[in-house]
Design a protein around this motif. Structure first.
Motif, short mmCIF file in Angstrom:
data_model
loop_
_atom_site.label_atom_id
_atom_site.label_comp_id
_atom_site.label_asym_id
_atom_site.label_seq_id
_atom_site.Cartn_x
_atom_site.Cartn_y
_atom_site.Cartn_z
N ALA A 94 0.90 -1.06 -0.04
CA ALA A 94 -0.01 0.13 0.02
C ALA A 94 1.06 1.31 0.06
N ASP A 95 2.00 1.28 0.86
CA ASP A 95 3.01 2.49 0.66
C ASP A 95 3.70 2.56 -0.31
N ALA A 96 3.60 3.81 -0.86
CA ALA A 96 4.67 3.98 -2.10
C ALA A 96 5.92 3.78 -1.98
N PRO A 97 6.67 3.36 -2.75
CA PRO A 97 8.14 3.11 -2.74
C PRO A 97 8.80 4.33 -2.21
N PHE A 98 9.89 4.29 -2.06
CA PHE A 98 11.11 5.40 -1.62
C PHE A 98 11.13 6.34 -2.57
N GLY A 99 10.32 7.42 -2.73
CA GLY A 99 10.67 8.62 -3.59
C GLY A 99 10.58 8.41 -5.10
N PRO A 100 10.64 9.64 -5.79
CA PRO A 100 10.42 9.75 -7.21
C PRO A 100 11.56 9.02 -7.93
N LEU A 101 12.69 8.65 -7.46
CA LEU A 101 13.63 7.72 -8.27
C LEU A 101 13.10 6.50 -8.58
N PHE A 102 11.96 5.95 -7.86
CA PHE A 102 11.33 4.69 -8.30
C PHE A 102 10.19 5.07 -9.06
N ASN A 103 9.66 6.06 -9.37
CA ASN A 103 8.48 6.14 -10.23
C ASN A 103 8.62 5.58 -11.52
N LEU A 104 7.59 4.74 -12.23
CA LEU A 104 7.54 3.76 -13.12
C LEU A 104 7.84 4.72 -14.51
N ASN A 105 7.18 5.88 -14.62
CA ASN A 105 7.46 6.80 -15.68
C ASN A 105 8.26 8.16 -15.41
N PRO A 106 9.47 8.10 -14.92
CA PRO A 106 9.79 9.15 -14.20
C PRO A 106 10.39 10.30 -15.16
N TRP A 107 10.60 11.67 -14.75
CA TRP A 107 10.74 12.80 -15.72
C TRP A 107 12.17 12.74 -16.16
N ASN B 236 20.29 0.84 -7.24
CA ASN B 236 19.28 1.24 -6.14
C ASN B 236 18.05 0.18 -6.30
N THR B 237 17.54 -0.21 -4.99
CA THR B 237 16.47 -0.90 -5.00
C THR B 237 15.26 -0.17 -4.22
N SER B 238 14.03 -0.60 -4.61
CA SER B 238 12.94 0.36 -4.13
C SER B 238 12.60 0.05 -2.75
N GLY B 239 13.25 -1.08 -2.19
CA GLY B 239 12.76 -1.28 -0.64
C GLY B 239 13.84 -2.31 -0.27
N THR B 240 13.60 -2.79 0.96
CA THR B 240 14.50 -3.92 1.60
C THR B 240 13.39 -4.60 2.52
N ASP B 241 13.70 -5.93 2.88
CA ASP B 241 12.92 -6.43 3.86
C ASP B 241 13.27 -6.46 5.48
N ASP B 242 14.31 -5.49 5.62
CA ASP B 242 14.68 -5.05 6.85
C ASP B 242 14.22 -3.98 7.75
N GLY B 243 13.05 -3.41 7.23
CA GLY B 243 12.44 -2.44 8.14
C GLY B 243 12.62 -1.04 7.15
N ALA B 244 11.54 -0.13 7.87
CA ALA B 244 11.52 1.05 7.16
C ALA B 244 12.73 1.95 7.04
N THR B 245 13.78 1.94 7.94
CA THR B 245 14.59 2.68 7.72
C THR B 245 15.97 2.28 7.00
N GLU B 246 15.75 0.91 6.41
CA GLU B 246 16.83 0.45 5.62
C GLU B 246 16.67 0.54 4.24
N ILE B 247 17.68 0.79 3.55
CA ILE B 247 17.64 0.85 1.99
C ILE B 247 18.69 0.17 1.53
N CYS B 248 18.70 -0.05 0.12
CA CYS B 248 19.93 -0.76 -0.46
C CYS B 248 20.23 0.09 -1.97
N TYR B 249 21.61 0.24 -1.77
CA TYR B 249 22.05 0.89 -3.02
C TYR B 249 23.76 0.48 -3.16
N LEU B 250 24.52 0.60 -4.16
CA LEU B 250 25.75 0.66 -4.16
C LEU B 250 26.40 1.22 -5.41
#
Ligand code: FAD
Length: 366
Positions: A101-114, A227-241
């Motif tokens: 239900a929650d939108a993913p982490f910010g505009p970077l993850f929009n499906l049709n981004p500007w 960058n991934t749109s989310g992780t399974d490790d809670g709301a404060t954790e993100i994944c990028y390299l």
């Protein structure tokens, strides 16, 4: 006689602004800061950034990033000593984030981004190219900045243009009035104090809050930024390299923890960061898992976020003696992405002051 400007802050926002101002002979600039490039401190965000150019703004508010991209890509293409290189970037949209239900982490993850129009080689991945569990993904060439090289490069460029840099700790913005290197009174003060704008006398902006980011820097190299749109490790954790230019290692991230000032890396969090990055990019350690990662450093930085967004504006009522105050702070997790766009706006405000035009904030178009 050039206008005398004292600029508070030697992070990416302050140094980029000083550099653009110094290109005009109409301005004489002194930079004053507690922390300078070379320092690693929890109060100083810029060295901790990845840093890459990954658009974070919405389509309606993309002026800063849109105007920064041409300069960062020019530096990557033609100024190798700035420590910026081109790198392929992949943004993965996990199926479970898009079903949630929650939108993913910010505009970077929009499906049709500007930003599909910003990068000439932007493409969406075909279904057969997606790792398991991904709904979709896009790919384009962006840049990654080695902050340990780029920030000193900015200092060098400023210094070549006649900017004078000084170390000092300021308690109140008024103190800057006597700090121009000419020892004459100042005409303009620019506040690029980042997170510390919340504690600076005369500003005390309590809408500025830290967003804690923990990272691991490794010697291993990755061909592609991820960058991934989310992780399974809670709301404060993100994944990028991302792999930094000119031997800067690879930055593994991370966390996005609002209101948390803790400067100490947490070993358990570091373990989760490394595991997640290896899951999405097993080649990073040649398939050997965490044992195959060679750690340079664990770190924590605080993104200088601001409720209600960035503050780039002139405050004509701050001082009664006619000195103009201009702010440039509150860049959150996109200070490099927007650095040239924001600095250019400060120059516009300074130019307006010099030519006697109105400097009050006005609606900005892209
Ligand atoms: P800062 O770098 O914090 O500089 C503030 C300056 O003001 C310092 O010199 C400080 O000493 C000085 N100062 C403040 N108060 C005083 C005072 N009272 N007296 C004297 N001096 C003072 N951004 C991106 O664009 N791309 C990324 O990939 C990216 N990744 C990030 C990853 C992490 C983990 C973190 C923490 C941040 C990341 N960011 C990224 C965000 C970016 O780092 C910040 O937006 C940016 O560095 C903010 O720069 P700044 O110059 O405004 O503030």
């Amino acid at each position: 006689m050039p206008l005398r400007i004292v600029l508070l802050g030697a992070g990416v926002s302050g140094l980029t602004t000083a550099l653009l101002l110094s290109k005009s002979e109409s301005y004489s600039v002194t930079v004053v800061a507690k922390h300078m490039p070379g320092d690693y401190d929890i109060e100083y965000a810029s060295p901790w950034a990845g840093a890459n150019f990954q658009p974070m703004s919405s389509a309606l508010n993309n002026r800063w990033e849109r105007r920064t991209w041409p300069e960062l890509s020019r530096l990557a293409a033609s100024v190798p000593e700035a420590g910026i290189h081109f790198q392929k970037s992949r943004v993965y949209h996990r199926r479970k984030d898009f079903d949630a239900a929650d939108a993913p982490f910010g505009p970077l993850f929009n499906l049709n981004p500007w930003f599909r129009d910003l990068f000439p080689d932007y493409r969406e991945l075909a279904q057969y190219e997606l790792p398991e569990g991904m709904h979709s993904a896009c790919e384009y060439t962006s840049v990654c900045i080695n902050t340990a090289v780029y920030l000193p490069w900015l200092v060098g460029q400023c210094s070549k243009q006649g900017v004078v840099l000084k170390r000092a700790v300021i308690s109140h913005i008024e103190e800057l009035k006597t700090m121009h290197h000419s020892q004459h009174h100042v005409d303009i003060i620019i506040n690029a104090s980042g997170l510390l704008a919340c504690r600076l006398g005369g500003v005390m902006d309590c809408s500025v809050v830290p967003v804690r980011g923990q990272i691991v820097i490794v010697r291993n190299e990755a061909e592609t930024m991820i960058n991934t749109s989310g992780t399974d490790d809670g709301a404060t954790e993100i994944c990028y390299l991302m792999s930094r230019a000119v031997g800067g290692g690879t930055v593994l991230g991370g966390t996005y923890d609002k209101g948390n000032w803790d400067p100490n890396p947490d070993p358990k969090t570091a373990g989760r960061i490394m595991r997640r990055c290896l899951e999405i990019c097993p080649d990073l350690a040649n398939g050997q898992g965490v044992e195959g990662l060679s750690v340079v450093r664990h770190g924590v930085g605080l993104r200088p976020s601001r409720e209600g967004g960035l503050r780039v504006e002139a405050d004509t009522s701050a001082f009664s003696d006619g000195t103009l105050l201009i702010h440039n702070y509150g860049h959150g997790g996109w200070g490099y992405n927007g650095s040239y766009g924001c600095a250019e706006r400060v120059v516009e405000l300074v130019d307006s002051f010099r030519t006697g035009l109105c400097v009050s904030p006005r609606a900005l178009s892209n």
